[in-house]
Each structure stands twice: as structure tokens, then as C-alpha cells.
Design an enzyme around this catalytic site. Structure first.
Site, PDB file in Angstrom:
ATOM      1  N   VAL A 382       0.803  -1.219   0.000  1.00 56.04           N
ATOM      2  CA  VAL A 382       0.000   0.000   0.000  1.00 56.04           C
ATOM      3  C   VAL A 382       0.841   1.277   0.000  1.00 56.04           C
ATOM      4  O   VAL A 382       0.286   2.380  -0.051  1.00 56.04           O
ATOM      5  CB  VAL A 382      -1.015   0.008   1.163  1.00 56.04           C
ATOM      6  CG1 VAL A 382      -2.022  -1.122   0.982  1.00 56.04           C
ATOM      7  CG2 VAL A 382      -0.319  -0.108   2.515  1.00 56.04           C
ATOM      8  N   GLU A 383       2.167   1.121   0.077  1.00 54.34           N
ATOM      9  CA  GLU A 383       3.081   2.255  -0.122  1.00 54.34           C
ATOM     10  C   GLU A 383       4.393   1.727  -0.688  1.00 54.34           C
ATOM     11  O   GLU A 383       4.909   0.710  -0.227  1.00 54.34           O
ATOM     12  CB  GLU A 383       3.383   3.009   1.178  1.00 54.34           C
ATOM     13  CG  GLU A 383       2.230   3.806   1.736  1.00 54.34           C
ATOM     14  CD  GLU A 383       2.623   4.644   2.951  1.00 54.34           C
ATOM     15  OE1 GLU A 383       3.806   5.069   3.025  1.00 54.34           O
ATOM     16  OE2 GLU A 383       1.761   4.849   3.824  1.00 54.34           O
ATOM     17  N   ASN A 384       4.907   2.445  -1.673  1.00 55.91           N
ATOM     18  CA  ASN A 384       6.224   2.179  -2.249  1.00 55.91           C
ATOM     19  C   ASN A 384       6.500   3.355  -3.167  1.00 55.91           C
ATOM     20  O   ASN A 384       5.611   3.758  -3.914  1.00 55.91           O
ATOM     21  CB  ASN A 384       6.212   0.855  -3.038  1.00 55.91           C
ATOM     22  CG  ASN A 384       7.495   0.601  -3.819  1.00 55.91           C
ATOM     23  OD1 ASN A 384       7.464   0.407  -5.039  1.00 55.91           O
ATOM     24  ND2 ASN A 384       8.620   0.596  -3.144  1.00 55.91           N
TER      25      ASN A 384
END
Length: 486
Positions: A382-384
Site C-alpha cells: 500500500v506504499e512504495n
């Protein structure tokens, strides 16, 4: 095809870094409304008033004196107040997300916009705002993915109740959850309880005035109970809800093959996995209980807390992945660089971003394998993303090939995890799909987005949106379901 046909390609943001609309539409104050900007060399500061009425500052990681309250100084600039103004630009922004082909959009709901004090008072205008946002997303077939609480707490709860150190905050949070679960039960399917729960540690994020281990882990226990109760409640309101947890995952490698370095890496990784263990397995791991004993930490529980934790386990693991680190039994002998919310050990085999974050695409595959092997439930990245300074050319274009290169290598790594390792991966939402305020430094020049927003570190700019080169690249990636990365 390597990714499932219904793979959730999209992007991720947070209300306090993107939404803006400070006090608009009945919104109350949140802790991050009293956090200044900063840079990689200058820390962000909390402004507060002492019990004697003095106005002071401490860094956002420091403890506030007991009895101190957050204060918004009219002469200071607070990046969260406008952020990049999704509040007034949501229709335009969502149209751009749709143009890229987003299947989902990860966002957070501001607790203080729904419940201005964080208590049982409801602000209908805040609910209506998110109704409009979800309706706009669904108009384009974009699935909302909602983080219920992302790095802040209503300031009233921090100042009056000592935030998550107080058991009453659990009840107020569940009231907030019940309100949004019922209101949006036919609009939102995917939820996450707390963003990067392993990084919640101070007044800034959880409203506590004392940051020692006793107070922090008592607050964390309350967070665990609140998360489990939210999962139970959400499934009662809509059995089709998919409710996950969210952790910042930074795999640590032993600095050498010395067994002591291997043990140091094991202990570092345990520190993150503890937060996943409790929310996925429903129990505290034995090694953490032993650590509590050694540190003389006593967690105050209510009679049914253990049962609640076992019953309220999550449906999937959401996690952020930006970088890896290394561990040494002799930390005084290693070099430290920048990192996501904490310093990281320099790995001589990896390059770093301008902000010192190690770039390690293979580390993403390693993380996916470790997490899936250990927990055997679906994973969601969900984050990168890659924070960098973007240069606008005379013709208005932005050639961010460095960002494309970063994403290309990381998506290839996650494709290997799916096709070669059998990892059950449900989606991918790169961080800051549109430029927003950096959580760590409060800067705008550290940009992550596929979409540029005209705003500088001091709040100057038109807020005009424009497409970067990476916008068109990611559009093609989504259109081919990750097959075309060139």
C-alpha cells in the site's frame, strides 16, 4: 499473465499530507495541525503551550511536558493546513487517477473531520465530503481503499485524555469506526485500521505525553484492542468488508555472517513482526512477553482483551516498502544514512536516494516472501515510492526517468514474488501518486507523485496539477496489468 485479473493497481495518499481544508466544513484540530515544516537537515517541530501558558517547541519525536497542549501559532506555516488541497481539487484529481487507469485509490479519513474532538460528536459536513469523494471514485470504477487512522489523532483527545494512553480513546475510536462503517458500507470494501502502526510513538501520532516504553506499549496495546474491535464490528456491519492492518516493513540483513550480526538482524525483524503477529495471529509473541519482563513493562488489560485480540484478526496485511537496512552487533561501528521515520544502516551493496533511503528492489521480493511464508494471508503493498527533486522544464514537462526506473525494478520484483514464489498479492498503490507533503520532513521538494502540484516548501504556488513522464508510463503498466514495464 502474472498478476490476477482483478489486481488493484492504484496510488496512495494520507489526509494530513494531501487533503488540506484546515478547519473547513466543521473539521476539528488534529495533532499534525501543530507540526511545522522542516527539511532533511532541520527537524519538524511541535508548537505547544505549557500549563503556564508559555509557547514552546520540541521536535515531533520528543515528549511534550505533562499538561501541555498543542498550539497553532498564527505566525507559523503548517504544511498540513493546505497540503496539496485535495479538499478543493478532488474532482480534478480523481479524473487524473481515472486517466491513469487506477483500479483503486488508497486514502485516509480525517478523524477530526468526522468527529471534531474525536468524541461522540458527529460533523455531518465531514461525512458528506467523503460521500462526495467516494461517489466520484465509484463513478470511474475506482475502488476506495480507506485507512481509518493515518498518523494523527484529534487534538482534544491528545490534550485532554493523553491520547492512546487512555482506555477511553478506544471507545471513541470505535464510535468513529461505527459511524463510517455504517455510512459507507455500500461504498467502501477495503479498510485498514492504523497506518504504519510500528511507527506510532509520540504525541504527534498518538497523543501521548510520555514516550518511555511503559507508556508507549500501553498505548500500543490500546491500539491493538481498538484494531481488533474495529475488525469485529466491521464484519458485523458488512460481512463483505475486507479489513487489514498496515505496517512499515523494512527487512534487515545481517551486516556480516557473524552469528551475532545474524541475531541482531533477527531481533530487528522481530520488532516489526511483533505488530503483525498480534493483529494476524491474535496473540502477543513469547519473545515480546519476555522482553516486557526484562524491561519491567506491565500492560494493563481488561478481562476480555485477549479474547478480543484472538477474535479480531485481520483479513490481509497492508504494508509499506521503501527500503531495507542492515543490522550489526556493534552498531557504533557502522555508518548510518537516512530512512523511513528512523535512521538506517548503510548497506555497501546498495545506492541511496538524495534523502539517504536505500534503493533495494530485491528487498521487496524478499519482504513479500518472508511475510507470506510466515502469515499465509493475502498481502497488499500500500506504499512504495521514490522521493526526489523534480525539475519543471521550460515547456512544462517533467522527465522523471529516475522514478520510472525505481518503479520498473520494484514491480518486476513483486512480479517474481507472485510468479516464482506463489505470493498472494492483491494490489499495489505507490505512495504519493500525486505530490503531497513529506511526512518525515514536511517538505514539498521531496516529491513522489506521477502528478506534479505547483507548491513549494513555504506554501507558495498555484496548486496547478500537471502530468509527469511517469504518469504516462504507469498508465501503460496498468493497462497491460504489469506486463509492459518498458
Amino acid at each position: 499473465m502474472s498478476f490476477r485479473k482483478d489486481f488493484l493497481w492504484g496510488g496512495a495518499t494520507a489526509a494530513n499530507q494531501y487533503e488540506g481544508g484546515y478547519l473547513s466544513g466543521g473539521k476539528g484540530l488534529a495533532t499534525l495541525d501543530a507540526i511545522t515544516g522542516g527539511s532533511k537537515d532541520q527537524p519538524r517541530m511541535i508548537t505547544f503551550k505549557t500549563k503556564d501558558g508559555e509557547i514552546k517547541e520540541v521536535t515531533r519525536e520528543e515528549a511534550l511536558p505533562v499538561g501541555a497542549v498543542g498550539y497553532v501559532d498564527p505566525d507559523k506555516y503548517y504544511p498540513s493546513h493546505v497540503a496539496t488541497d485535495f479538499y478543493h481539487h478532488y474532482e480534478e484529481d480523481i479524473a487524473l487517477f481515472a486517466e491513469m487507469g487506477f483500479k483503486c485509490f488508497r486514502m485516509s479519513i480525517s478523524w477530526a473531520r468526522i468527529c471534531p474532538k474525536g468524541t461522540d460528536e458527529i460533523n455531518e459536513a465531514g461525512l458528506a465530503f467523503y460521500d462526495a469523494v467516494f461517489d466520484e471514485l465509484l463513478k470511474y470504477g475506482i475502488e476506495p481503499v480507506v485507512t481509518i487512522n493515518h498518523f494523527d489523532i484529534p487534538m482534544y483527545l491528545a490534550d485532554e485524555l493523553d491520547g492512546w494512553n487512555n482506555r477511553k480513546t478506544v471507545d471513541y475510536f470505535i464510535f468513529f469506526c461505527e459511524t463510517i462503517f455504517k455510512r459507507y458500507k455500500d461504498k467502501v470494501k477495503y479498510w485498514m485500521t492504523f497506518n504504519e502502526i510500528n511507527f506510532l510513538r509520540s504525541w504527534t501520532q498518538i497523543g501521548i505525553h510520555q514516550n518511555d516504553n511503559q507508556h508507549r506499549y500501553q498505548a500500543i496495546h490500546h491500539l491493538f484492542v481498538a484494531s481488533a474491535k474495529a475488525v469485529i464490528l466491521g464484519h458485523e456491519i458488512n460481512p463483505d468488508f475486507q479489513i487489514g492492518m498496515m505496517v512499515a516493513y523494512i527487512p534487515s540483513y545481517p551486516m556480516t555472517s557473524n552469528p551475532e550480526d545474524v541475531m541482531a538482524a533477527l531481533e530487528f525483524n522481530r520488532g516489526q513482526e511483533f505488530f503483525i503477529d498480534v493483529q494476524v495471529k491474535g496473540t502477543y509473541p513469547a519473545h515480546k512477553l519476555k522482553w516486557f519482563e526484562r524491561e519491567k513493562i506491565v500492560i494493563q488489560k481488561e478481562a476480555d482483551d485477549d479474547e478480543i485480540l484472538k477474535k479480531g484478526t485481520v483479513d490481509y496485511i497492508g504494508f509499506s516498502y521503501y527500503m531495507s537496512t542492515a543490522s550489526s552487533a556493534n552498531p557504533e561501528n557502522v555508518k548510518y544514512v537516512g530512512g523511513n521515520q528512523q535512521p538506517a544502516v548503510k548497506n555497501p551493496y546498495l545506492e541511496e536516494s538524495e534523502w539517504g533511503w536505500a534503493v533495494d528492489p530485491l528487498g521487496l521480493r524478499i519482504s513479500l516472501c518472508k511475510l507470506y511464508d510466515r502469515y499465509q494471508i493475502p498481502l497488499f503493498i500500500v506504499e512504495n515510492g521514490f522521493g526526489a527533486v523534480d525539475v519543471v522544464k521550460e515547456d512544462g514537462s517533467i522527465d522523471d526517468d529516475y522514478r520510472i526506473d525505481y518503479f520498473k525494478k520494484h514491480i518486476a520484483a513483486m512480479k517474481d514474488a507472485v510468479t516464482l514464489d506463489g505470493v498472494d498479492l492483491i494490489g499495489y498503490t505507490p505512495w504519493g501518486c500525486i505530490d503531497l507533503v513529506s511526512a518525515g520532513t514536511g517538505e514539498m521538494k521531496k516529491r513522489y507523485g506521477f502528478i506534479y502540484v505547483d507548491l513549494d516548501d513555504h506554501g507558495n504556488g498555484t496548486l496547478e496539477r500537471s502530468r509527469k513522464k511517469s504518469f504516462y508510463w504507469y498508465k501503460d503498466v496498468i493497462a497491460t496489468n504489469g506486463e509492459n514495464l518498458d
